[in-house]
Design a protein around this motif. Sequence first.
Motif, PDB file in Angstrom:
ATOM      1  N   THR A  56       0.841  -1.203   0.000  1.00  0.00           N
ATOM      2  CA  THR A  56       0.000   0.000   0.000  1.00  0.00           C
ATOM      3  C   THR A  56       0.873   1.248   0.000  1.00  0.00           C
ATOM      4  O   THR A  56       2.022   1.225   0.449  1.00  0.00           O
ATOM      5  N   ARG A  57       0.298   2.313  -0.509  1.00  0.00           N
ATOM      6  CA  ARG A  57       1.023   3.582  -0.531  1.00  0.00           C
ATOM      7  C   ARG A  57       1.264   4.087   0.895  1.00  0.00           C
ATOM      8  O   ARG A  57       2.305   4.652   1.203  1.00  0.00           O
ATOM      9  N   ALA A  58       0.292   3.849   1.785  1.00  0.00           N
ATOM     10  CA  ALA A  58       0.423   4.287   3.178  1.00  0.00           C
ATOM     11  C   ALA A  58       1.630   3.622   3.830  1.00  0.00           C
ATOM     12  O   ALA A  58       2.373   4.268   4.581  1.00  0.00           O
ATOM     13  N   ALA A  59       1.840   2.335   3.547  1.00  0.00           N
ATOM     14  CA  ALA A  59       2.986   1.621   4.112  1.00  0.00           C
ATOM     15  C   ALA A  59       4.289   2.200   3.577  1.00  0.00           C
ATOM     16  O   ALA A  59       5.265   2.346   4.326  1.00  0.00           O
ATOM     17  N   ALA A  60       4.322   2.546   2.303  1.00  0.00           N
ATOM     18  CA  ALA A  60       5.522   3.132   1.704  1.00  0.00           C
ATOM     19  C   ALA A  60       5.801   4.508   2.310  1.00  0.00           C
ATOM     20  O   ALA A  60       6.954   4.850   2.608  1.00  0.00           O
ATOM     21  N   GLU A  61       4.757   5.310   2.516  1.00  0.00           N
ATOM     22  CA  GLU A  61       4.926   6.631   3.117  1.00  0.00           C
ATOM     23  C   GLU A  61       5.414   6.514   4.555  1.00  0.00           C
ATOM     24  O   GLU A  61       6.260   7.302   4.999  1.00  0.00           O
ATOM     25  N   LYS A  62       4.900   5.526   5.291  1.00  0.00           N
ATOM     26  CA  LYS A  62       5.336   5.298   6.673  1.00  0.00           C
ATOM     27  C   LYS A  62       6.820   4.951   6.706  1.00  0.00           C
ATOM     28  O   LYS A  62       7.578   5.491   7.521  1.00  0.00           O
ATOM     29  N   HIS A  63       7.239   4.085   5.814  1.00  0.00           N
ATOM     30  CA  HIS A  63       8.648   3.683   5.796  1.00  0.00           C
ATOM     31  C   HIS A  63       9.538   4.856   5.378  1.00  0.00           C
ATOM     32  O   HIS A  63      10.645   5.005   5.886  1.00  0.00           O
ATOM     33  N   GLU A  64       9.045   5.696   4.474  1.00  0.00           N
ATOM     34  CA  GLU A  64       9.809   6.868   4.049  1.00  0.00           C
ATOM     35  C   GLU A  64      10.065   7.788   5.252  1.00  0.00           C
ATOM     36  O   GLU A  64      11.169   8.302   5.422  1.00  0.00           O
TER      37      GLU A  64
END
Length: 49
Positions: A32-40
Motif C-alpha cells: 500500500t502507498r500508506a505503508a511506503a509513506e510510513k517507511h519513508e
Amino acid sequence: MIRKLASGAYRLYSRKVDPDTHKRRNLGTFDTRAAAEKHEREVQYFKRH
C-alpha cells in the motif's frame, strides 16, 4: 520518492541518484502507498538520529 509499479505495489526510491549506477536506490517495495509513506518517514528519521 514513491512510484506505483505495474503489479500494483508501491516502491520507495532514494531521493538522490546513486553515483555508481546513475539510478535511484530501491528502499523497499510495499503493498500500500500508506505503508511506503510510513517507511519513508522512518528512513528520514533514521538519517537524522
